[in-house]
Motif scaffolding. Structure first.
Motif, mmCIF file in Angstrom:
data_model
loop_
_atom_site.group_PDB
_atom_site.id
_atom_site.type_symbol
_atom_site.label_atom_id
_atom_site.label_comp_id
_atom_site.label_asym_id
_atom_site.label_seq_id
_atom_site.Cartn_x
_atom_site.Cartn_y
_atom_site.Cartn_z
ATOM 1 N N LEU A 242 4.087 5.040 -6.887
ATOM 2 C CA LEU A 242 4.008 5.677 -9.080
ATOM 3 C C LEU A 242 3.027 6.515 -9.023
ATOM 4 O O LEU A 242 2.618 7.404 -9.239
ATOM 5 C CB LEU A 242 4.560 4.435 -10.291
ATOM 6 N N ALA A 243 2.098 5.955 -8.832
ATOM 7 C CA ALA A 243 0.661 6.224 -8.658
ATOM 8 C C ALA A 243 -0.069 7.574 -7.356
ATOM 9 O O ALA A 243 0.045 8.354 -8.192
ATOM 10 C CB ALA A 243 -0.964 5.238 -8.004
ATOM 11 N N VAL A 244 0.312 7.531 -6.282
ATOM 12 C CA VAL A 244 0.773 7.919 -5.592
ATOM 13 C C VAL A 244 1.326 9.238 -5.652
ATOM 14 O O VAL A 244 1.432 10.756 -5.964
ATOM 15 C CB VAL A 244 0.907 7.891 -3.878
ATOM 16 N N GLU A 245 2.957 8.949 -6.005
ATOM 17 C CA GLU A 245 3.401 10.474 -6.281
ATOM 18 C C GLU A 245 3.289 10.740 -8.279
ATOM 19 O O GLU A 245 3.401 12.760 -7.766
ATOM 20 C CB GLU A 245 5.367 10.027 -6.990
ATOM 21 N N THR A 246 2.883 10.331 -8.877
ATOM 22 C CA THR A 246 1.920 10.577 -10.019
ATOM 23 C C THR A 246 1.284 11.321 -9.806
ATOM 24 O O THR A 246 0.819 12.544 -10.660
ATOM 25 C CB THR A 246 2.108 9.720 -10.858
ATOM 26 N N ILE A 247 0.565 11.239 -9.365
ATOM 27 C CA ILE A 247 -1.208 12.126 -9.317
ATOM 28 C C ILE A 247 -0.290 13.018 -8.323
ATOM 29 O O ILE A 247 -1.291 14.096 -8.170
ATOM 30 C CB ILE A 247 -2.480 10.990 -8.356
ATOM 31 N N LEU A 248 -0.287 12.925 -7.284
ATOM 32 C CA LEU A 248 0.532 14.111 -6.278
ATOM 33 C C LEU A 248 1.025 15.953 -7.588
ATOM 34 O O LEU A 248 0.996 16.704 -6.741
ATOM 35 C CB LEU A 248 1.259 14.243 -4.881
ATOM 36 N N GLU A 249 2.008 14.849 -7.768
ATOM 37 C CA GLU A 249 3.456 15.563 -8.976
ATOM 38 C C GLU A 249 2.076 16.811 -9.985
ATOM 39 O O GLU A 249 2.086 17.983 -10.175
ATOM 40 C CB GLU A 249 3.479 14.959 -9.885
ATOM 41 N N THR B 60 -2.171 -0.818 -9.808
ATOM 42 C CA THR B 60 -2.346 -0.595 -8.862
ATOM 43 C C THR B 60 -4.577 -0.245 -8.957
ATOM 44 O O THR B 60 -4.566 0.331 -9.270
ATOM 45 C CB THR B 60 -1.490 0.261 -7.625
ATOM 46 N N THR B 61 -5.007 0.047 -7.357
ATOM 47 C CA THR B 61 -5.737 0.973 -6.732
ATOM 48 C C THR B 61 -5.269 2.803 -6.614
ATOM 49 O O THR B 61 -4.233 2.004 -6.006
ATOM 50 C CB THR B 61 -6.473 0.597 -6.047
ATOM 51 N N ALA B 62 -7.121 3.375 -7.092
ATOM 52 C CA ALA B 62 -6.385 4.743 -6.058
ATOM 53 C C ALA B 62 -7.667 5.786 -5.684
ATOM 54 O O ALA B 62 -8.185 5.282 -6.607
ATOM 55 C CB ALA B 62 -5.069 5.251 -7.660
ATOM 56 N N THR B 63 -7.408 5.559 -4.512
ATOM 57 C CA THR B 63 -8.656 6.389 -4.590
ATOM 58 C C THR B 63 -8.236 7.704 -3.947
ATOM 59 O O THR B 63 -7.484 7.694 -3.023
ATOM 60 C CB THR B 63 -9.535 5.906 -3.284
ATOM 61 N N CYS B 64 -8.788 9.254 -4.554
ATOM 62 C CA CYS B 64 -7.959 10.490 -4.116
ATOM 63 C C CYS B 64 -9.040 10.895 -3.824
ATOM 64 O O CYS B 64 -10.328 11.278 -4.722
ATOM 65 C CB CYS B 64 -7.039 10.523 -5.169
ATOM 66 N N ASP C 276 0.681 -0.880 0.230
ATOM 67 C CA ASP C 276 -0.517 -0.163 -0.098
ATOM 68 C C ASP C 276 0.667 1.112 0.211
ATOM 69 O O ASP C 276 2.088 1.087 0.346
ATOM 70 C CB ASP C 276 -0.898 -0.270 1.431
ATOM 71 N N ALA C 277 0.013 2.146 -0.806
ATOM 72 C CA ALA C 277 0.862 3.500 -0.482
ATOM 73 C C ALA C 277 -0.001 4.467 -0.169
ATOM 74 O O ALA C 277 -1.300 4.143 -0.364
ATOM 75 C CB ALA C 277 1.717 3.880 -1.792
ATOM 76 N N VAL C 278 -0.064 5.537 0.856
ATOM 77 C CA VAL C 278 -0.429 6.911 0.704
ATOM 78 C C VAL C 278 0.599 8.086 1.365
ATOM 79 O O VAL C 278 1.753 8.368 0.829
ATOM 80 C CB VAL C 278 -0.873 6.702 2.903
ATOM 81 N N GLY C 279 -0.149 8.725 0.400
ATOM 82 C CA GLY C 279 0.407 10.494 0.744
ATOM 83 C C GLY C 279 -0.705 11.866 0.074
ATOM 84 O O GLY C 279 -2.026 11.358 0.800
ATOM 85 N N ILE D 216 -4.206 11.105 -0.685
ATOM 86 C CA ILE D 216 -4.601 9.762 -1.645
ATOM 87 C C ILE D 216 -4.123 8.057 -0.818
ATOM 88 O O ILE D 216 -3.509 8.338 0.032
ATOM 89 C CB ILE D 216 -3.356 9.451 -3.149
ATOM 90 N N VAL D 217 -4.775 6.594 -1.057
ATOM 91 C CA VAL D 217 -4.261 5.784 -0.699
ATOM 92 C C VAL D 217 -4.250 5.170 -2.071
ATOM 93 O O VAL D 217 -4.863 5.294 -2.797
ATOM 94 C CB VAL D 217 -5.467 4.636 0.169
ATOM 95 N N ALA D 218 -3.567 4.303 -1.953
ATOM 96 C CA ALA D 218 -3.339 3.041 -3.503
ATOM 97 C C ALA D 218 -2.827 1.815 -2.682
ATOM 98 O O ALA D 218 -2.087 1.138 -1.535
ATOM 99 C CB ALA D 218 -2.164 3.761 -4.157
ATOM 100 N N ASP D 219 -3.767 0.586 -3.731
ATOM 101 C CA ASP D 219 -2.988 -0.488 -2.791
ATOM 102 C C ASP D 219 -2.570 -1.369 -3.963
ATOM 103 O O ASP D 219 -3.258 -1.759 -4.653
ATOM 104 C CB ASP D 219 -4.293 -1.670 -2.239
#
Ligand code: CA
Length: 308
Positions: A52-59, A96-100, A21-24, A35-38
């Motif tokens: 990658l999902a968390v970083e790219t979306i935040l960027e 990955t999932t992503a909910t933002c 998982d990752a959060v950001g 954002i949370v991603a699994d």
């Protein structure tokens, strides 16, 4: 006056060797992004995909004006980046999932792919805002499985949509106008698949975000911690700014319920294309009249030449 308060937490749980998982998050002048991603995939690819999902979306959202379109573009970029990575043989099955949650106060925009979730606690009611993109959830929606059967089904972890799985992202987008006292929760299935809704509600109602996230992760682990668990709790300020937004999406139904725009129903259509189509001017009566006028003028001139 209370200000925006929030907390994010991720934990590997008790059964998995690593945390995929990752959060950001990102704070912005208009609110923030959470954002949370699994992640999924073999040999360390799951953790790469969610990160990658968390970083790219935040960027992307760091630079952009807040809007549903910007949120979709952020998801498309993340999708393209992970899809490219997943083409390499060693990354097969990566996704990955992503909910933002994009807070553009007093609005909340949510983009969503996969089976992570967004909830809204308003007053005494906890509402699930997102629909799971999972094999069992689809069968529950079709009436082929009950929610109870889905909860213990052996295919409950099979997701039907993920960032990086298709060349084009299939994103659910929803939005709602916040009210004072609202609390938003984002989580991965390591939390929602383990704890019941009333447990989530109690934690959100009784504790500030930092304490709520800590308790929720602890509770998931007390129940066996079968999966990585990630949670973000966001409480907008009590006094919400007023004002309208330049984007014109139907954010709410008459009753104030969030409206869900399914932009990913047809994978061959890019979400941005859907938005662009809406903006493209149509051929109206005025255009038809102009063309007719032009034809008549040309015909008149030609007749003048041809007449002896
Ligand atoms: Ca999971």
């Amino acid at each position: 006056m209370s200000s925006l308060s929030f907390a994010l937490r991720t934990h590997p749980g008790l059964k998995r060797p690593k945390n995929e998982d990752a959060v950001g998050h990102l704070l912005t002048p208009w609110g923030g992004v959470f954002i949370v991603a699994d992640g999924m995939g073999g040999h360390r690819t799951g953790e790469v995909a969610s990160r990658l999902a968390v970083e790219t979306i935040l960027e992307h959202l760091k630079e952009a004006e807040p809007s549903p379109k910007a949120l979709l573009e952020a998801f498309e970029r993340a999708n393209a980046r992970i899809y490219q990575e997943a083409l390499r043989p060693e990354n097969r099955g990566m996704g990955t999932t992503a909910t933002c949650l994009l807070l553009d106060l007093p609005y909340a925009l949510i983009a969503h792919v996969g089976d992570s979730r967004a909830y809204l606690l308003r007053g005494e009611e906890l509402a699930l805002l997102t629909q799971d993109h999972s094999w069992v959830a689809e069968r529950v929606r079709q009436g082929l499985l009950t929610a109870e059967e889905a909860r213990v089904h052996r295919w409950r972890n099979v997701i039907t949509n993920a960032l990086g799985s298709f060349p084009q992202a299939r994103v659910d987008l929803l939005g709602l106008k916040l009210q004072p006292g609202d609390t938003l929760l984002l989580c991965t299935d390591g939390l929602s698949g383990v704890l019941e809704d009333r447990t989530l509600k109690e934690a959100l109602r009784n504790f500030p975000p930092e304490e709520a996230t800590r308790r929720l992760v602890e509770l998931a682990n007390e129940w066996g911690g079968p999966d990585n668990v990630s949670v973000a709790v966001v409480r907008p300020p009590q006094e919400l700014p007023q004002g309208t937004r330049p984007y014109a999406l139907p954010l709410e139904a008459a009753g104030g319920a969030p409206v869900r725009l399914h932009l990913g129903e047809e994978p061959e259509e890019l979400p941005t294309q859907v938005l662009e189509l809406k903006e493209r001017p149509r051929v109206g009566w005025r255009d038809v009249l102009l063309i007719l006028l032009w034809v008549v003028v040309v015909a008149y001139i030609l007749l003048g030449y041809l007449r002896p």
